[in-house]
Design a protein around this motif. Structure first.
Motif, mmCIF file in Angstrom:
data_model
loop_
_atom_site.group_PDB
_atom_site.id
_atom_site.type_symbol
_atom_site.label_atom_id
_atom_site.label_comp_id
_atom_site.label_asym_id
_atom_site.label_seq_id
_atom_site.Cartn_x
_atom_site.Cartn_y
_atom_site.Cartn_z
ATOM 1 N N ASP A 24 0.827 -1.212 0.000
ATOM 2 C CA ASP A 24 0.000 0.000 0.000
ATOM 3 C C ASP A 24 0.858 1.259 0.000
ATOM 4 N N THR A 25 2.053 1.177 -0.572
ATOM 5 C CA THR A 25 3.002 2.288 -0.493
ATOM 6 C C THR A 25 2.818 3.348 -1.579
ATOM 7 N N ILE A 26 2.195 3.022 -2.703
ATOM 8 C CA ILE A 26 2.091 3.967 -3.815
ATOM 9 C C ILE A 26 0.861 4.847 -3.632
ATOM 10 N N ARG A 27 1.082 6.159 -3.662
ATOM 11 C CA ARG A 27 -0.012 7.109 -3.460
ATOM 12 C C ARG A 27 -0.287 7.968 -4.698
ATOM 13 N N ASN A 28 0.705 8.153 -5.560
ATOM 14 C CA ASN A 28 0.581 9.022 -6.724
ATOM 15 C C ASN A 28 1.419 8.488 -7.871
ATOM 16 N N LEU A 29 1.266 9.139 -9.002
ATOM 17 C CA LEU A 29 2.139 8.906 -10.148
ATOM 18 C C LEU A 29 2.894 10.203 -10.381
ATOM 19 N N ARG A 30 4.160 10.082 -10.771
ATOM 20 C CA ARG A 30 4.994 11.267 -11.027
ATOM 21 C C ARG A 30 5.370 11.295 -12.496
ATOM 22 N N ALA A 31 5.189 12.456 -13.131
ATOM 23 C CA ALA A 31 5.648 12.638 -14.506
ATOM 24 C C ALA A 31 7.166 12.484 -14.511
ATOM 25 N N SER A 32 7.685 11.788 -15.502
ATOM 26 C CA SER A 32 9.132 11.564 -15.557
ATOM 27 C C SER A 32 9.820 12.506 -16.529
ATOM 28 N N GLY A 33 9.067 13.059 -17.477
ATOM 29 C CA GLY A 33 9.683 13.856 -18.531
ATOM 30 C C GLY A 33 10.283 12.994 -19.626
ATOM 31 N N ILE A 34 10.245 11.670 -19.435
ATOM 32 C CA ILE A 34 10.765 10.747 -20.445
ATOM 33 C C ILE A 34 9.618 10.365 -21.372
ATOM 34 N N CYS A 35 9.762 10.692 -22.632
ATOM 35 C CA CYS A 35 8.744 10.348 -23.618
ATOM 36 C C CYS A 35 9.312 9.345 -24.612
ATOM 37 N N ILE A 36 8.481 8.394 -24.981
ATOM 38 C CA ILE A 36 8.852 7.402 -25.978
ATOM 39 C C ILE A 36 7.768 7.383 -27.049
ATOM 40 N N THR A 37 8.143 6.996 -28.255
ATOM 41 C CA THR A 37 7.174 6.870 -29.337
ATOM 42 C C THR A 37 7.024 5.393 -29.648
ATOM 43 N N VAL A 38 5.784 4.909 -29.658
ATOM 44 C CA VAL A 38 5.528 3.487 -29.884
ATOM 45 C C VAL A 38 4.585 3.300 -31.068
ATOM 46 N N ASP A 39 4.714 2.169 -31.722
ATOM 47 C CA ASP A 39 3.832 1.763 -32.813
ATOM 48 C C ASP A 39 2.650 1.038 -32.187
ATOM 49 N N LEU A 40 1.463 1.572 -32.357
ATOM 50 C CA LEU A 40 0.287 0.994 -31.696
ATOM 51 C C LEU A 40 -0.108 -0.360 -32.255
ATOM 52 N N ASP A 41 0.401 -0.730 -33.418
ATOM 53 C CA ASP A 41 0.103 -2.053 -33.960
ATOM 54 C C ASP A 41 0.769 -3.165 -33.154
ATOM 55 N N CYS A 42 1.670 -2.798 -32.240
ATOM 56 C CA CYS A 42 2.375 -3.788 -31.422
ATOM 57 C C CYS A 42 1.595 -4.192 -30.167
#
Length: 187
Positions: free
Chosen positions: A142-160
């Motif tokens: 029960d340790t996770i309370r939020n999500l943090r933006a990382s600033g790391i962006c990736i581009t993915v092919d949605l067909d995968c």
């Protein structure tokens, strides 16, 4: 969910709706920069209580055609607190925020959202290694309370991808130099 057949656009269609909803909220809040069911999450994001939207993001998890979760990863430069030197560190997460479509809608730019513990360990960020293979490894107890933006962006092919799981709408914590350079990494 089966991925057999010609039209595998269900994940793409859901992500289009997520981006559309997030863009509408960002326009209301004048904040569109990059730094549970999906239908319900989209509805919740678009119909918040009050005049100002409560949340800005529908986080989600993607699953590859082999039914395994997609764990995105990226490398950031961290500053050592004891001197002016820096090093490269790997961050990984199965949770993403859709940013925008690229390549005529075949691909999408995603930002990694890092599960953030509730200030335990002096506020240190729980960052599983890039070798982590299971979504639950990122959410210990029960340790996770939020999500943090990382600033790391990736581009993915949605067909995968074959399927998507949406989390409840949220507003990710901003990636700050202090958090990204916390004292766990001092030499």
């Amino acid at each position: 969910m089966s991925c057999k057949g010609k039209d595998n656009s269900c994940v793409r269609d859901v992500i289009k709706e997520i981006i559309k909803a997030q863009d509408e909220v960002a326009a209301l809040m004048d904040n569109g920069c990059c730094d549970v069911s999906c239908d319900r999450s989209i509805r919740d994001l678009l119909s918040p209580a009050g005049e100002t939207p409560r949340n800005t993001t529908i986080p989600f998890i993607l699953y590859c055609k082999d039914c395994k979760p997609f764990i995105g990863s990226g490398v950031i430069r961290r500053q050592l607190m004891t001197n002016r030197s820096s090093y490269l560190d790997c961050l990984s997460s199965p949770v993403f925020r859709a940013k925008k479509f690229t390549n005529d809608g075949k691909c999408v730019k995603l930002e990694l959202l890092i599960p953030e513990p509730n200030g335990a360990n002096g506020g240190a960020q729980a960052v599983p290694s890039c070798k982590t293979k299971d979504v639950c490894d990122f959410f210990p107890g029960d340790t996770i309370r939020n999500l943090r933006a990382s600033g790391i962006c990736i581009t993915v092919d949605l067909d995968c991808f074959c399927s998507i799981t949406c989390l409840e709408p949220t507003t990710p914590l901003m990636a700050t130099d202090q958090v990204m350079n916390d004292s766990r990494y001092e030499d």
